[in-house]
Design a protein around this motif. Sequence first.
Motif, PDB file in Angstrom:
ATOM      1  N   VAL A  54      42.612  46.492  36.647  1.00 52.72           N
ATOM      2  CA  VAL A  54      43.727  45.127  37.200  1.00 52.72           C
ATOM      3  C   VAL A  54      43.811  44.325  38.402  1.00 52.72           C
ATOM      4  CG1 VAL A  54      46.049  44.840  36.384  1.00 52.72           C
ATOM      5  CG2 VAL A  54      44.544  45.872  34.380  1.00 52.72           C
ATOM      6  N   LEU A  55      44.204  45.937  38.713  1.00 55.76           N
ATOM      7  CA  LEU A  55      44.094  45.872  40.593  1.00 55.76           C
ATOM      8  C   LEU A  55      43.058  44.138  40.833  1.00 55.76           C
ATOM      9  CD1 LEU A  55      45.922  46.055  42.777  1.00 55.76           C
ATOM     10  CD2 LEU A  55      44.325  48.582  43.105  1.00 55.76           C
ATOM     11  N   ARG A 111      41.688  42.259  39.476  1.00 59.41           N
ATOM     12  CA  ARG A 111      41.938  41.247  38.790  1.00 59.41           C
ATOM     13  C   ARG A 111      42.194  39.753  39.531  1.00 59.41           C
ATOM     14  NH1 ARG A 111      38.179  38.203  36.037  1.00 59.41           N
ATOM     15  NH2 ARG A 111      38.876  37.257  33.997  1.00 59.41           N
ATOM     16  N   ALA A 112      43.598  41.043  40.251  1.00 57.16           N
ATOM     17  CA  ALA A 112      44.989  40.422  40.677  1.00 57.16           C
ATOM     18  C   ALA A 112      44.646  39.680  42.343  1.00 57.16           C
ATOM     19  CB  ALA A 112      45.818  41.648  40.452  1.00 57.16           C
ATOM     20  N   HIS A 113      44.784  40.360  43.170  1.00 54.65           N
ATOM     21  CA  HIS A 113      43.761  40.663  44.285  1.00 54.65           C
ATOM     22  C   HIS A 113      42.729  39.634  44.136  1.00 54.65           C
ATOM     23  CE1 HIS A 113      47.502  41.849  45.329  1.00 54.65           C
ATOM     24  NE2 HIS A 113      47.369  42.481  44.437  1.00 54.65           N
ATOM     25  N   GLN A 114      41.581  38.661  44.080  1.00 55.05           N
ATOM     26  CA  GLN A 114      40.654  38.660  44.766  1.00 55.05           C
ATOM     27  C   GLN A 114      40.557  37.444  45.649  1.00 55.05           C
ATOM     28  OE1 GLN A 114      39.383  35.979  41.115  1.00 55.05           O
ATOM     29  NE2 GLN A 114      39.564  37.191  39.379  1.00 55.05           N
ATOM     30  N   GLU A 148      48.408  51.352  44.763  1.00 56.33           N
ATOM     31  CA  GLU A 148      48.649  50.130  44.049  1.00 56.33           C
ATOM     32  C   GLU A 148      49.563  48.957  45.325  1.00 56.33           C
ATOM     33  OE1 GLU A 148      47.776  49.854  39.526  1.00 56.33           O
ATOM     34  OE2 GLU A 148      50.092  49.974  40.705  1.00 56.33           O
TER      35      GLU A 148
END
Length: 708
Positions: A65-66, A68-71, A102
């Motif tokens: 998820v991390l 995915r959130a910061h690309q 995170e």
Amino acid sequence: MTSDEGVARGATKQPVYEPSRLTEAPLTRLGVDAHTSQAWRALNFFDVAAQDGDDARSTLARMLVLGRAHQFDPDAPLPKSVDLDITRPLTCPAPDEMAKYERENPFGGMPYGMAPLTEMEWTALAAWARDGAPALERQWASTATVRTDIRAWERFLNGETPKERLVARYLYEHLFLAHLYFPEKESAGFFSLVRSRTRPGEPIDIIATRRPYDDPGTNAFYYRLAPVEETLLHKTHITYAFGPDRLARYRALFFKDDWRIGALPSYEAAVASNPFAAFASIPARARYEFLLDDAEYFIRTFIRGPVCYGQVAVNVIEDRFWVMFLDPEADLAVRDAAYLASATPYLGLPAALADAQLPGRLFPSYLEHHKKYEAQRDARYRKADPENKGPAMGDVWLGEQGRGPALLTVFRHFDNATVVGGFVGDTPETAWVIDFPTLERIYYNLVAGFDVFGPVEHQIATRVYMDLLRMESESLFLSFLPPDVRRPLHDSWYRGGHAKIRTLYHKPPIDVDRATRVAFATENPKNEFLFSVLTRDQSGVAKTDEINRNRDKAASSDKLATPLAALSSTQGPWVAFLPELSYVRIIRPGGEDRVFSLVHDKQHTNVAFLFAENLRREPEKDTVTILDGHLGSYPNFFFVISEYEETEFVERVKAVGSEQDWLAIIDAYGVRRSSPVFWATADFFQDVVKRGPASSGGLLDLNRYVDP
């Protein structure tokens, strides 16, 4: 992540590679030192999967998820906060530490420092992680087709006579790291040779010891072939062929001649760590020919083994050098049993001191023993050659068809290495000739006796002793050359006052008294000797290198012709910008795409010290070696060009003189970690590896991919 058991085991904050460790670390080898989640928790491993569907407790799910959130911005350099150095301080957050992780590492999600996964890929992985990372249904290779072969091998390895037991122990200690396979039945998969408490036909119960020659703790144990069920990684996929031909070869090597054995050797460290003491009863010729049959395998055991990790571990060798072996007929350790017996007390290895008291570790006896061995070896060879005629061309082992390469090339890629058969590239700065005592000690120093969980003094001792073995092999190579060129050539390898002092301290001066029986006709005897050996080689390796050697380019075939050859074996400011190991894909609309590997060969004033390598670099002398196809386990960068762009690519690369020029090359032809086509490109090169022989496959490791 290479097996279901590894995922179930979880994570630990205790690193395996810890250069400052003062005491031995507990053993935590997957599939060996514990077998249940409870046992791993007792060794301080913690769960990384969801517990009862609680996503917040799943490190795997939250890492995805991390990420995915910061690309990252497509095709852009990574943020400075994303550290890619393999020596960086690593973080291993437990579930209750994830929130802090995170906050402090917004770009620390998975896949780390890479382009994002596709929607389908991410969804599949996230669902698996949220479901508790259950064991996957895998189609393991069926062993039914090799059941008869396995029974034959286990029957051979568990013979009851003292001779059979001693030979089996010798084979196990040399093959414990191998992925064994049956050449005619490669689809059956790979196997490991293990010591088990259970006899053949029963489930395997591995005896876990720190080293393969440690006491198994019982007289009732059996050698077994255990299936390799982990995902195969190229960096640890060290293959060795079994089968009927190999079994017949072993019988001829070890049991054809009549030799006697008294009591079986003990497992005490002083004996077990010294293969010349432990296996003195087995004829030296049989042992040396066993090693020569698969010399590339034995060199690969440390090139891909746990010892070759990081810059300090591999800066004991030059960036590229050629390796030869002394013919058994020319090796007095093989021909003269009395000489080898007298030398054996001085052939002990650093691992013998693992249990020694502190004074013995601070002032190791093996350094003094090595000096005594060198002096004894010199005296014995002089006695065998009273007229000081020196070695002959025929004293280099030339191999035989079917016995593997007799000549090898070793590449160093800064923090890892590769070995291939044959002489590859232009003439290297250095070359080695390895004899039986040196080859066996290299193996026992760097493989059988190396403990990746050991303390700092063990790591340093292993590295220092390898210095001595390198110098032995270099000196033996020099002995084939004219006396008047030996010392100047050696001095060119060890430039710098400190290097010369250290070399003189550890080894006797270069011998310029003995002659050589090799006839030379040119003013470059080093090159002349090396290519004379190559021309006479009998093992079937390629004798030409049309891409890299000027002497061969004139006869370049259409198959190998490539404009990239203009980059090979030349110097220039542009070379400094190339990564250690690059892959080039050449797209050919009218045919199959081609792949080349570009290897950065770095030059040094010497490789005599563990640290401060940057102070001994000579970047203006760097060159590039180019190979047709794939090389190595850790690609550092990908280039993709069309066949119509090859010449333009070469011209632009050779014109690079600044960082700005180099970044323009990256923008035009390179594939950054953040590139939308990164994974498709990586898959292409992985497929190239996969299409090769099953015995040389495995997944490439991308964690050393650079971000220009």
